[in-house]
Design a protein around this motif. Structure first.
Motif, PDB file in Angstrom:
ATOM      1  N   ILE A   9      52.990  51.052  50.586  1.00 12.19           N
ATOM      2  CA  ILE A   9      53.003  49.619  51.076  1.00 12.19           C
ATOM      3  C   ILE A   9      52.380  49.999  52.507  1.00 12.19           C
ATOM      4  N   SER A  10      51.278  49.290  52.819  1.00 12.95           N
ATOM      5  CA  SER A  10      50.815  49.493  54.301  1.00 12.95           C
ATOM      6  C   SER A  10      51.766  48.702  55.187  1.00 12.95           C
ATOM      7  N   GLU A  11      52.527  47.703  54.885  1.00 13.92           N
ATOM      8  CA  GLU A  11      53.021  46.938  56.199  1.00 13.92           C
ATOM      9  C   GLU A  11      54.072  46.063  55.335  1.00 13.92           C
ATOM     10  N   PHE A  12      55.271  45.828  56.041  1.00 12.98           N
ATOM     11  CA  PHE A  12      56.342  44.850  55.562  1.00 12.98           C
ATOM     12  C   PHE A  12      56.195  43.750  56.604  1.00 12.98           C
ATOM     13  N   LEU A  13      56.667  42.434  56.353  1.00 13.12           N
ATOM     14  CA  LEU A  13      56.738  41.584  57.425  1.00 13.12           C
ATOM     15  C   LEU A  13      58.266  41.496  57.662  1.00 13.12           C
ATOM     16  N   LEU A  14      58.673  42.007  59.039  1.00 12.64           N
ATOM     17  CA  LEU A  14      60.016  42.025  59.332  1.00 12.64           C
ATOM     18  C   LEU A  14      60.223  40.940  59.800  1.00 12.64           C
ATOM     19  N   LEU A  15      60.829  39.948  59.378  1.00 14.31           N
ATOM     20  CA  LEU A  15      61.498  38.634  60.214  1.00 14.31           C
ATOM     21  C   LEU A  15      62.715  38.796  60.805  1.00 14.31           C
ATOM     22  N   LEU A  16      62.607  38.084  62.217  1.00 14.01           N
ATOM     23  CA  LEU A  16      63.795  38.442  62.946  1.00 14.01           C
ATOM     24  C   LEU A  16      64.862  37.478  62.326  1.00 14.01           C
ATOM     25  N   GLY A  17      65.732  37.824  62.069  1.00 11.50           N
ATOM     26  CA  GLY A  17      66.679  37.201  61.066  1.00 11.50           C
ATOM     27  C   GLY A  17      67.741  36.389  61.913  1.00 11.50           C
ATOM     28  N   LEU A  18      67.774  36.550  63.421  1.00  8.38           N
ATOM     29  CA  LEU A  18      68.433  36.154  64.419  1.00  8.38           C
ATOM     30  C   LEU A  18      68.076  34.558  64.719  1.00  8.38           C
ATOM     31  N   SER A  19      67.043  34.634  64.916  1.00  4.14           N
ATOM     32  CA  SER A  19      66.313  33.158  65.037  1.00  4.14           C
ATOM     33  C   SER A  19      64.817  33.247  64.738  1.00  4.14           C
ATOM     34  N   GLN A  20      64.423  32.318  64.227  1.00  4.60           N
ATOM     35  CA  GLN A  20      62.761  31.962  64.079  1.00  4.60           C
ATOM     36  C   GLN A  20      62.242  31.116  64.995  1.00  4.60           C
ATOM     37  N   ALA A  21      63.064  30.378  65.774  1.00  4.19           N
ATOM     38  CA  ALA A  21      62.578  29.607  66.991  1.00  4.19           C
ATOM     39  C   ALA A  21      61.787  30.310  68.043  1.00  4.19           C
ATOM     40  N   LEU A  22      60.325  30.127  68.340  1.00  5.15           N
ATOM     41  CA  LEU A  22      59.882  30.608  69.070  1.00  5.15           C
ATOM     42  C   LEU A  22      60.381  30.659  70.874  1.00  5.15           C
ATOM     43  N   GLU A  23      60.957  29.233  70.903  1.00  4.06           N
ATOM     44  CA  GLU A  23      61.266  29.258  72.261  1.00  4.06           C
ATOM     45  C   GLU A  23      62.800  30.133  72.562  1.00  4.06           C
ATOM     46  N   LEU A  24      63.406  30.637  71.507  1.00  2.00           N
ATOM     47  CA  LEU A  24      64.597  31.228  71.682  1.00  2.00           C
ATOM     48  C   LEU A  24      64.438  32.919  71.815  1.00  2.00           C
ATOM     49  N   GLN A  25      63.002  33.312  71.478  1.00  2.00           N
ATOM     50  CA  GLN A  25      62.661  34.729  71.433  1.00  2.00           C
ATOM     51  C   GLN A  25      62.769  35.313  72.865  1.00  2.00           C
ATOM     52  N   PRO A  26      62.361  34.483  74.156  1.00  2.00           N
ATOM     53  CA  PRO A  26      62.622  35.218  75.458  1.00  2.00           C
ATOM     54  C   PRO A  26      64.327  35.445  75.725  1.00  2.00           C
ATOM     55  N   LEU A  27      64.937  34.381  75.251  1.00  2.20           N
ATOM     56  CA  LEU A  27      66.483  34.583  75.493  1.00  2.20           C
ATOM     57  C   LEU A  27      67.076  35.819  74.592  1.00  2.20           C
ATOM     58  N   ILE A  28      66.695  35.794  73.338  1.00  2.00           N
ATOM     59  CA  ILE A  28      66.902  36.873  72.538  1.00  2.00           C
ATOM     60  C   ILE A  28      66.372  38.268  73.170  1.00  2.00           C
ATOM     61  N   PHE A  29      65.317  38.441  73.554  1.00  2.00           N
ATOM     62  CA  PHE A  29      64.849  39.447  74.136  1.00  2.00           C
ATOM     63  C   PHE A  29      65.729  39.869  75.475  1.00  2.00           C
ATOM     64  N   GLY A  30      65.841  39.169  76.434  1.00  2.99           N
ATOM     65  CA  GLY A  30      66.767  39.402  77.403  1.00  2.99           C
ATOM     66  C   GLY A  30      68.307  39.750  77.103  1.00  2.99           C
ATOM     67  N   LEU A  31      68.760  39.023  76.166  1.00  8.92           N
ATOM     68  CA  LEU A  31      70.135  39.480  75.681  1.00  8.92           C
ATOM     69  C   LEU A  31      70.345  40.737  75.200  1.00  8.92           C
ATOM     70  N   PHE A  32      69.452  41.167  74.141  1.00 10.92           N
ATOM     71  CA  PHE A  32      69.461  42.358  73.532  1.00 10.92           C
ATOM     72  C   PHE A  32      69.130  43.702  74.125  1.00 10.92           C
ATOM     73  N   LEU A  33      67.903  43.257  75.320  1.00  6.00           N
ATOM     74  CA  LEU A  33      67.588  44.394  76.081  1.00  6.00           C
ATOM     75  C   LEU A  33      68.747  44.739  76.997  1.00  6.00           C
ATOM     76  N   SER A  34      69.508  43.902  77.705  1.00  2.00           N
ATOM     77  CA  SER A  34      70.568  43.850  78.473  1.00  2.00           C
ATOM     78  C   SER A  34      71.653  44.730  77.677  1.00  2.00           C
ATOM     79  N   MET A  35      72.017  44.327  76.285  1.00  3.16           N
ATOM     80  CA  MET A  35      72.989  44.943  75.656  1.00  3.16           C
ATOM     81  C   MET A  35      72.671  46.406  75.204  1.00  3.16           C
ATOM     82  N   TYR A  36      71.263  46.635  74.968  1.00  5.32           N
ATOM     83  CA  TYR A  36      70.915  48.030  74.902  1.00  5.32           C
ATOM     84  C   TYR A  36      71.273  48.832  75.872  1.00  5.32           C
ATOM     85  N   LEU A  37      70.485  48.497  77.221  1.00  2.00           N
ATOM     86  CA  LEU A  37      70.801  49.081  78.293  1.00  2.00           C
ATOM     87  C   LEU A  37      72.231  49.683  78.503  1.00  2.00           C
TER      88      LEU A  37
END
Length: 308
Positions: A9-37
């Motif tokens: 299989i050349s690729e899977f479509l990996l859905l972000l199961g946490l939220s599909q709302a585009l407006e929430l993606q920057p918030l999720i990015f910041g939150l998970f980047l902080s938690m990861y660091l």
């Protein structure tokens, strides 16, 4: 991408199961980047404290530094890819990348389980057989326990990955998760996945139930020994040496069981993805805080390290 044995299989479509709302993606990015660091920095500090302080060169802290290393690797198998997907607005992961992520995720999840079990045995020997502790928990045995844990984890993860490679997949695959979780990938197969399910659930029972039974047995003996200590101060000192480990074990198994029992009851992929955050991100992030806040030796080691 036609289905069939050995299909790549050349690729899977990996859905972000946490939220599909585009407006929430920057918030999720910041939150998970902080938690990861925070996770990486916190666990690195534990490793630095143990390695730099000769007083912490004991079996308990040797296992703790290994647990911190595993937690860093465990989190790093999923979060960086998720952050990259959000940043690039791409939800695609190729077949090889998915199998690789699944292999390392399974490896470090099982290894985390084994290291916690080894730490429980260490506390059992320290409290129930204190006079023979340094003889029993010698450097050779400690190294052997960690090595065996790595080998067994690698073999289990390799077996699961090889079993997935034998499956055939159709095109237009969507994983309703934020990483390639073993169960989600198996359920996407177009070919018969009966053996994979048998292996997955039997290994989960053995690798989850076996170590958990060992931990519970160790703590039953520890509790019995603590109750036999005549002084209240002695009881407190004995219990305090295993309080941090007990907290981490409760957090790890509590969140893991909550994920699978909760997702089974809810039959919801999104609830499973959201719950998975607890043991893939939150638990590794909290472990350094639990050990540093409840452990005076770690505090003093960090103070000496930064006071140089």
């Amino acid at each position: 991408m036609e289905p069939g044995n050995g299909t790549q299989i050349s690729e899977f479509l990996l859905l972000l199961g946490l939220s599909q709302a585009l407006e929430l993606q920057p918030l999720i990015f910041g939150l998970f980047l902080s938690m990861y660091l925070i996770t990486v920095l916190g666990n690195l500090l534990i490793i630095l404290a143990v390695s730099s302080d000769s007083q912490l060169h004991t079996p308990m802290y040797f296992f703790l530094s290994n647990l911190s290393l595993v937690d860093i690797c465990f989190t790093s198998t999923t979060i960086p890819k998720m952050l990259w997907n959000i940043q690039t607005k791409s939800k695609v992961i190729n077949y090889e990348g998915c199998i690789t992520q699944m292999y390392f995720y399974t490896l470090f999840a099982v290894l985390d389980n084994f290291i916690l079990t080894v730490m429980a045995y260490d506390r059992f020997v320290a409290i129930c057989h204190p006079l023979h502790y340094m003889v029993i928990m010698n450097p050779r045995l400690c190294g052997l326990l960690v090595l065996v844990s790595w080998i067994m984890s690698a073999m289990v993860s390799l077996l699961h990955s090889l079993m997935v490679l034998r499956l055939s997949f159709c095109s237009d695959l969507e994983i309703p998760h934020f990483f390639c979780e073993l169960n989600q990938v198996i359920q996407l197969a177009c070919s018969d996945n009966f053996l994979n399910n048998i292996l997955m659930y039997s290994s989960a029972g053995l690798l989850g139930g076996g170590p958990l039974a060992g931990i519970l047995y160790s703590y039953s003996k520890i509790l019995s020994s603590i109750c036999g200590i005549p002084s209240a101060q002695g009881k407190y000192k004995a219990f305090s040496t295993c309080a941090s480990h007990l907290s981490v074990v409760s957090l790890f198994y509590g969140t893991s069981l909550g994920v699978y029992l909760g997702s089974t009851a809810a039959h919801s992929a999104q609830s499973s993805a959201t719950a998975s955050v607890m043991y893939t991100v939150v638990t590794p992030m909290l472990n350094p805080f639990i050990y540093s806040l409840r452990n005076n030796d770690i505090k003093r080691a960090l103070q000496r390290f930064f006071g140089r």
